[in-house]
Design an enzyme around this catalytic site. Sequence first.
Site, PDB file in Angstrom:
ATOM      1  N   GLU A 114      28.029  50.799  50.274  1.00  0.00           N
ATOM      2  CA  GLU A 114      26.599  50.683  50.015  1.00  0.00           C
ATOM      3  C   GLU A 114      26.239  49.260  49.607  1.00  0.00           C
ATOM      4  O   GLU A 114      26.955  48.612  48.840  1.00  0.00           O
ATOM      5  CB  GLU A 114      26.177  51.694  48.947  1.00  0.00           C
ATOM      6  CG  GLU A 114      26.370  53.118  49.426  1.00  0.00           C
ATOM      7  CD  GLU A 114      25.911  54.187  48.445  1.00  0.00           C
ATOM      8  OE1 GLU A 114      26.072  55.367  48.780  1.00  0.00           O
ATOM      9  OE2 GLU A 114      25.393  53.863  47.357  1.00  0.00           O
ATOM     10  N   CYS A 134      36.628  52.653  43.979  1.00  0.00           N
ATOM     11  CA  CYS A 134      37.044  51.781  42.880  1.00  0.00           C
ATOM     12  C   CYS A 134      38.187  52.446  42.125  1.00  0.00           C
ATOM     13  O   CYS A 134      38.183  53.664  41.928  1.00  0.00           O
ATOM     14  CB  CYS A 134      35.882  51.498  41.931  1.00  0.00           C
ATOM     15  SG  CYS A 134      36.280  50.335  40.607  1.00  0.00           S
ATOM     16  N   CYS A 141      30.300  55.500  35.641  1.00  0.00           N
ATOM     17  CA  CYS A 141      29.961  54.917  36.940  1.00  0.00           C
ATOM     18  C   CYS A 141      30.257  55.893  38.069  1.00  0.00           C
ATOM     19  O   CYS A 141      31.358  56.446  38.154  1.00  0.00           O
ATOM     20  CB  CYS A 141      30.749  53.620  37.139  1.00  0.00           C
ATOM     21  SG  CYS A 141      30.466  52.826  38.731  1.00  0.00           S
ATOM     22  N   GLU A 189      35.881  46.755  42.237  1.00  0.00           N
ATOM     23  CA  GLU A 189      36.175  45.684  41.277  1.00  0.00           C
ATOM     24  C   GLU A 189      36.581  44.438  42.062  1.00  0.00           C
ATOM     25  O   GLU A 189      37.677  44.372  42.617  1.00  0.00           O
ATOM     26  CB  GLU A 189      37.303  46.113  40.327  1.00  0.00           C
ATOM     27  CG  GLU A 189      37.918  45.001  39.491  1.00  0.00           C
ATOM     28  CD  GLU A 189      36.914  44.168  38.721  1.00  0.00           C
ATOM     29  OE1 GLU A 189      36.857  42.950  38.965  1.00  0.00           O
ATOM     30  OE2 GLU A 189      36.177  44.736  37.878  1.00  0.00           O
ATOM     31  N   SER A 220      30.719  40.013  39.121  1.00  0.00           N
ATOM     32  CA  SER A 220      30.763  40.887  37.951  1.00  0.00           C
ATOM     33  C   SER A 220      32.112  41.585  37.894  1.00  0.00           C
ATOM     34  O   SER A 220      32.575  42.139  38.891  1.00  0.00           O
ATOM     35  CB  SER A 220      29.640  41.925  38.025  1.00  0.00           C
ATOM     36  OG  SER A 220      29.742  42.854  36.966  1.00  0.00           O
ATOM     37  N   SER A 242      31.251  43.117  32.586  1.00  0.00           N
ATOM     38  CA  SER A 242      30.859  44.494  32.288  1.00  0.00           C
ATOM     39  C   SER A 242      31.574  44.913  31.012  1.00  0.00           C
ATOM     40  O   SER A 242      32.693  45.426  31.051  1.00  0.00           O
ATOM     41  CB  SER A 242      31.236  45.415  33.456  1.00  0.00           C
ATOM     42  OG  SER A 242      30.505  45.076  34.614  1.00  0.00           O
ATOM     43  N   LEU A 243      30.922  44.719  29.879  1.00  0.00           N
ATOM     44  CA  LEU A 243      31.564  44.962  28.586  1.00  0.00           C
ATOM     45  C   LEU A 243      31.360  46.405  28.133  1.00  0.00           C
ATOM     46  O   LEU A 243      32.310  47.146  27.911  1.00  0.00           O
ATOM     47  CB  LEU A 243      31.030  43.982  27.549  1.00  0.00           C
ATOM     48  CG  LEU A 243      31.817  43.891  26.243  1.00  0.00           C
ATOM     49  CD1 LEU A 243      33.252  43.470  26.492  1.00  0.00           C
ATOM     50  CD2 LEU A 243      31.132  42.923  25.279  1.00  0.00           C
ATOM     51  N   CYS A 364      21.995  50.636  39.135  1.00  0.00           N
ATOM     52  CA  CYS A 364      23.306  50.255  38.603  1.00  0.00           C
ATOM     53  C   CYS A 364      24.133  51.491  38.258  1.00  0.00           C
ATOM     54  O   CYS A 364      23.672  52.388  37.566  1.00  0.00           O
ATOM     55  CB  CYS A 364      23.110  49.389  37.361  1.00  0.00           C
ATOM     56  SG  CYS A 364      24.653  48.848  36.617  1.00  0.00           S
TER      57      CYS A 364
END
Length: 393
Positions: A114, A134, A141, A189, A220, A242-243, A364
């Site tokens: 996507e 991922c 997510c 990732e 990111s 991405s914390l 997101c």
Amino acid sequence: MSEQTQTCASEIQATNVAVQHPKSEKINLMNLTRQEMRELFAEMGEKPFRADQLMKWIYHFGEDNFDNMSNINKVLREKLKQIAEIKAPEVSVEQRSSDGTIKWAMQVGDQQIETVYIPEDDRATLCVSSQVGCALACKFCSTAQQGFNRNLTVSEIIGQVWRASKIIGNFGVTGVRPITNVVMMGMGEPLLNLNNVIPAMEIMLDDFAYGLSKRRVTLSTAGVVPALDIMREKIDVALAISLHAPNDELRDEIMPINKKYNIKMLMDSVHKYLEVSNANHGKVTIEYVLLDHVNDGTEHAHQLAEVLKNTPCKINLIPWNPFPEAPYGKSSNSRVDRFQKTLMEYGFTVIVRKTRGDDIDAACGQLAGDVIDRTKRTMEKRKFGKGIAVQNH
């Protein structure tokens, strides 16, 4: 080589299961940087500047037909047709949000990824995927719930930019805002696919291709520390982290990668990156998705301020976007406001990201694509059923 770097190399190798092509297949020129293309032309006995011309045709004019490249002689065009092709992912489904956001399902082999186009008043951002699925299993997510399938090739990454540019009109005057920014924030990732992500970003930055400035290309990452250390030696682009949690206990729970590379290790690596990077005025973007009564309390804001006190940064607070079977809830506006104000009292620049494209699952954390679902969940829950099949441009 350090133990961490060796570990990272093995991790990247473990995820490096991109489709293998027979040697007899044509060379996809979208897999090549300009330097690699110049080397190819040298091997063909041609002048290297031909690569510069070809790059312009592909990326400035969106051309994928050698016959239309008028300043390349016919003999060379015929030679290229014998050994090479220009092939980007094709769009199988397109969805348009009421806010102008466009999401495309792009076909890569027998799977889909996507890509999302987000227009704003002063810019237009393309959110690009780096993997099919991922491997990091972040609990909040949607992509992570599908598991990992394979890395995307260079052509499958830069081809998303090329295809989107064809559709929205980067190559002509259409009245639609052209792509000004690219963010590696789609499926996957990116630091676990460095061998393909770095060349793709080099093409984004190349003046003979898209010519984007370093601050307009953002990678990111959830924090693959050894790979981030490698990347800082290879390319300079804007960095986003991405914390999503202010302490290791909570981050271990919602982002399993933290058990391997904890917050201190990650922030140490970020500081090293910022020492050599000038892509974003020496700052990193910290992304923090807000989960109701999980990581959005005032105490979490104070802890986050402590973590970031010596880090030049901008903080993006991201309202969580639900997906089926997710174990979390969306933070209330009052909790979001309180979290933001607490951080601002410490002097941080804090922005609450406006949710875009949530009516088409383009927001997101919602991207999932039509991957080979390692968790055996069906993709019928996705909203692509409401999309339309499109002719490829």
